[in-house]
Motif scaffolding. Structure first.
Motif, PDB file in Angstrom:
ATOM      1  N   UNK A 117     -47.288 -25.097 -29.896  1.00 45.59           N
ATOM      2  CA  UNK A 117     -47.019 -26.368 -29.088  1.00 45.59           C
ATOM      3  C   UNK A 117     -48.298 -26.899 -28.478  1.00 45.59           C
ATOM      4  N   UNK A 118     -49.288 -26.362 -28.546  1.00 47.47           N
ATOM      5  CA  UNK A 118     -50.403 -26.803 -27.990  1.00 47.47           C
ATOM      6  C   UNK A 118     -51.132 -27.864 -28.946  1.00 47.47           C
ATOM      7  N   UNK A 119     -51.581 -29.011 -28.623  1.00 44.86           N
ATOM      8  CA  UNK A 119     -51.560 -30.204 -29.740  1.00 44.86           C
ATOM      9  C   UNK A 119     -52.907 -30.963 -29.304  1.00 44.86           C
ATOM     10  N   UNK A 120     -53.843 -31.061 -30.477  1.00 47.20           N
ATOM     11  CA  UNK A 120     -54.983 -31.818 -30.271  1.00 47.20           C
ATOM     12  C   UNK A 120     -55.049 -32.936 -31.176  1.00 47.20           C
ATOM     13  N   UNK A 121     -55.656 -34.000 -30.666  1.00 46.42           N
ATOM     14  CA  UNK A 121     -55.628 -35.385 -31.651  1.00 46.42           C
ATOM     15  C   UNK A 121     -57.172 -35.431 -32.274  1.00 46.42           C
ATOM     16  N   UNK A 122     -57.255 -35.332 -33.696  1.00 46.33           N
ATOM     17  CA  UNK A 122     -58.336 -35.500 -34.313  1.00 46.33           C
ATOM     18  C   UNK A 122     -58.501 -36.957 -34.590  1.00 46.33           C
ATOM     19  N   UNK A 123     -59.019 -37.661 -33.839  1.00 50.21           N
ATOM     20  CA  UNK A 123     -59.337 -39.069 -34.089  1.00 50.21           C
ATOM     21  C   UNK A 123     -58.709 -39.820 -32.720  1.00 50.21           C
ATOM     22  N   UNK A 124     -58.213 -40.922 -33.199  1.00 52.84           N
ATOM     23  CA  UNK A 124     -58.058 -42.185 -32.181  1.00 52.84           C
ATOM     24  C   UNK A 124     -56.642 -41.798 -31.754  1.00 52.84           C
ATOM     25  N   UNK A 125     -56.239 -42.231 -30.556  1.00 53.04           N
ATOM     26  CA  UNK A 125     -54.836 -42.183 -29.581  1.00 53.04           C
ATOM     27  C   UNK A 125     -54.775 -41.232 -28.600  1.00 53.04           C
ATOM     28  N   UNK A 126     -53.638 -41.342 -28.018  1.00 52.12           N
ATOM     29  CA  UNK A 126     -53.166 -40.737 -26.824  1.00 52.12           C
ATOM     30  C   UNK A 126     -51.748 -40.154 -26.881  1.00 52.12           C
ATOM     31  N   UNK A 127     -51.471 -39.180 -26.393  1.00 47.63           N
ATOM     32  CA  UNK A 127     -50.099 -38.756 -26.324  1.00 47.63           C
ATOM     33  C   UNK A 127     -49.414 -39.420 -25.350  1.00 47.63           C
ATOM     34  N   UNK A 177     -36.610 -23.887 -44.315  1.00 49.12           N
ATOM     35  CA  UNK A 177     -37.299 -24.854 -43.580  1.00 49.12           C
ATOM     36  C   UNK A 177     -36.786 -26.042 -43.464  1.00 49.12           C
ATOM     37  N   UNK A 178     -36.800 -26.674 -42.028  1.00 45.99           N
ATOM     38  CA  UNK A 178     -36.561 -27.853 -41.946  1.00 45.99           C
ATOM     39  C   UNK A 178     -37.531 -28.883 -41.184  1.00 45.99           C
ATOM     40  N   UNK A 179     -37.435 -30.019 -41.107  1.00 44.92           N
ATOM     41  CA  UNK A 179     -38.223 -30.998 -40.328  1.00 44.92           C
ATOM     42  C   UNK A 179     -37.377 -31.591 -39.248  1.00 44.92           C
ATOM     43  N   UNK A 180     -38.319 -31.974 -38.221  1.00 42.98           N
ATOM     44  CA  UNK A 180     -37.566 -32.569 -36.982  1.00 42.98           C
ATOM     45  C   UNK A 180     -38.106 -33.893 -36.714  1.00 42.98           C
ATOM     46  N   UNK A 181     -38.451 -34.108 -35.114  1.00 45.08           N
ATOM     47  CA  UNK A 181     -38.870 -35.337 -34.864  1.00 45.08           C
ATOM     48  C   UNK A 181     -40.293 -35.474 -35.115  1.00 45.08           C
ATOM     49  N   UNK A 182     -40.909 -36.639 -35.052  1.00 40.87           N
ATOM     50  CA  UNK A 182     -42.350 -36.816 -35.051  1.00 40.87           C
ATOM     51  C   UNK A 182     -43.001 -37.530 -33.801  1.00 40.87           C
ATOM     52  N   UNK A 183     -43.992 -36.826 -33.379  1.00 42.40           N
ATOM     53  CA  UNK A 183     -44.663 -37.553 -32.315  1.00 42.40           C
ATOM     54  C   UNK A 183     -45.072 -38.943 -32.207  1.00 42.40           C
ATOM     55  N   UNK A 184     -45.278 -39.530 -31.159  1.00 43.59           N
ATOM     56  CA  UNK A 184     -45.665 -40.813 -31.094  1.00 43.59           C
ATOM     57  C   UNK A 184     -47.221 -40.752 -30.559  1.00 43.59           C
ATOM     58  N   UNK A 185     -47.866 -41.842 -30.867  1.00 50.02           N
ATOM     59  CA  UNK A 185     -49.381 -41.772 -30.457  1.00 50.02           C
ATOM     60  C   UNK A 185     -49.556 -43.455 -29.756  1.00 50.02           C
ATOM     61  N   UNK A 186     -50.262 -43.449 -28.837  1.00 49.92           N
ATOM     62  CA  UNK A 186     -50.744 -44.882 -28.322  1.00 49.92           C
ATOM     63  C   UNK A 186     -52.169 -45.114 -28.480  1.00 49.92           C
ATOM     64  N   UNK A 187     -52.441 -46.109 -28.994  1.00 50.04           N
ATOM     65  CA  UNK A 187     -53.767 -46.744 -28.968  1.00 50.04           C
ATOM     66  C   UNK A 187     -53.984 -48.207 -28.318  1.00 50.04           C
TER      67      UNK A 187
END
Length: 388
Positions: A75-85, A292-302
């Motif tokens: 649950x620790x996440x990093x962004x490779x590229x542009x954007x903010x959590x 295996x199943x999928x859930x929600x998707x994170x949002x990023x802000x630019x």
């Protein structure tokens, strides 16, 4: 001379504020997601063009990303590229951060570990939503509906005209497991037909019927399946498609039977084994039954101008009222990809900070010297006046 004194004083104030900013950068060099800032100075002038010293024009956020560090916590996440959590509190006030130090709280929400603000996801419509896994902590049980019979039966084995398949584990609608036994007996009046009966672990009969094969050894139409009833639910034993060798078949002779049972579906209640985020920021769930199943998707802000972000505590940023953020999905367009199990470190460069400290120190010393000289000249003037 008086103006020189005040010019030197303004330099002391400006450089001291610059040192405050450098000290803040250095003190946060190990803060995940922290982005250092630079102090900018401006000259102050009067209406007649005279110089009135200097002041701090403001600070600007450094947009260079920090290095990623592996933590092993998915649950620790990093962004490779542009954007903010995107983080939101109960009042829906919005904050932005590069620090992906997240966890699942007791209510199933993905939250920031430090502030406990909820991490925003993005709906198919583009609206911001909370990410909650409460309903994904387990999968409901599934009853078994189909069992495939795979292998061969020998038409004229030396002594083996029967075949037993034991310990066929199936599940009922409540998720309880049952062990079935399938007994096959070659009919005496037909070498291509077999009687089949299915019993449970207590020996109770669940169903019976006849299975037959054609001259080519493939299942015969109308005799290629058997339905049994377990606690009110139907389970179909499939021997294959007529004319096809896809499942069961019969051979002319052989040392033994190889027919076995493959349970196609059904499971008990399955608990969540692990979750992870893929590079698109989509939650991937893995359960104890291997599903295996999928859930929600994170949002990023630019943002049109990252340097205009307003720094807050805990490595958070606010957007000024004059700037509207753009929300999107990771790995889509200008938005960066997500690295699960990583944290972005501070982008503070100690070499640069030490260099700034030396420059500030020299400037402070020079401004102090200007004040000293101005004071000495004023003192000499006063002394000369008293002497006259």
């Amino acid at each position: 001379m008086l103006q020189a004194f005040f010019n030197g004083l303004s330099g002391l104030f400006s450089f001291s504020k610059g040192l405050d900013n450098v000290s803040n950068n250095v003190s946060n060099m190990n803060t995940p997601g922290f982005r250092g800032s630079d102090t900018f100075y401006r000259s102050v002038g009067g209406q007649d063009g005279r110089g009135l010293g200097s002041s701090v024009a403001g600070t600007e956020v450094r947009t260079k990303p920090g290095d990623p560090r592996q933590t092993g916590n998915q649950t620790d996440l990093a962004i490779s590229g542009a954007g903010y959590f995107v983080l939101r509190d109960e009042s829906k006030e919005v904050f932005y951060t590069r620090s992906g130090q997240f966890q699942i709280d007791s209510n199933g929400f993905l939250v920031d570990t430090v502030t406990q603000r909820r991490v925003a996801g993005i709906a198919p419509s583009g609206a911001l939503i909370d990410i909650n896994i409460r309903d994904q902590r387990s999968l409901p049980p599934k009853p078994t509906t189909r069992v495939e019979m795979v292998g061969t039966l020998a038409r004229s084995g030396p002594t083996d005209t029967s075949h037993k398949i034991s310990n066929v584990q199936v599940f009922d609608a409540s998720g309880s497991a049952h062990s079935l036994t399938i007994d096959l007996e070659q009919l005496p009046n037909s070498s291509d037909s077999w009687s089949a009966k299915v019993t449970d672990s207590a020996g109770a009969m669940l169903g019976s019927g006849t299975i037959a094969f054609g001259l080519d050894g493939t299942p015969k139409a109308g005799f290629n399946s058997l339905s049994v009833t377990l606690n009110g639910q139907l389970i179909s034993l499939e021997f294959g498609t007529p004319g096809s060798f896809n499942l069961a078949s019969q051979v002319a002779s052989g040392p033994s039977h190889t027919l076995g049972a493959k349970v196609v579906d059904g499971s008990a209640i399955a608990g969540l084994s692990s979750l992870a985020f893929d590079e698109k920021g989509i939650v991937q769930f893995t359960y104890s039954n291997g599903e295996k199943r999928t859930g929600s998707q994170l949002a990023l802000a630019d943002f049109p101008d990252e340097t205009a972000l307003i720094a807050a505590e805990n490595s958070l940023y606010r957007a000024p009222d004059s700037m509207r953020p753009n929300y999107g999905r990771p790995a889509d367009g200008p938005y960066g990809r997500i690295q699960g199990g990583y944290l972005e470190l501070s982008n503070v460069d100690l070499s640069q900070e030490f260099g700034d400290i030396l420059i500030i120190q020299r400037g402070y010393q020079a401004s102090s010297r200007v004040m000293t000289v101005s004071n000495e000249l004023l003192e000499q003037l006063y002394n000369g006046t008293r002497g006259g």
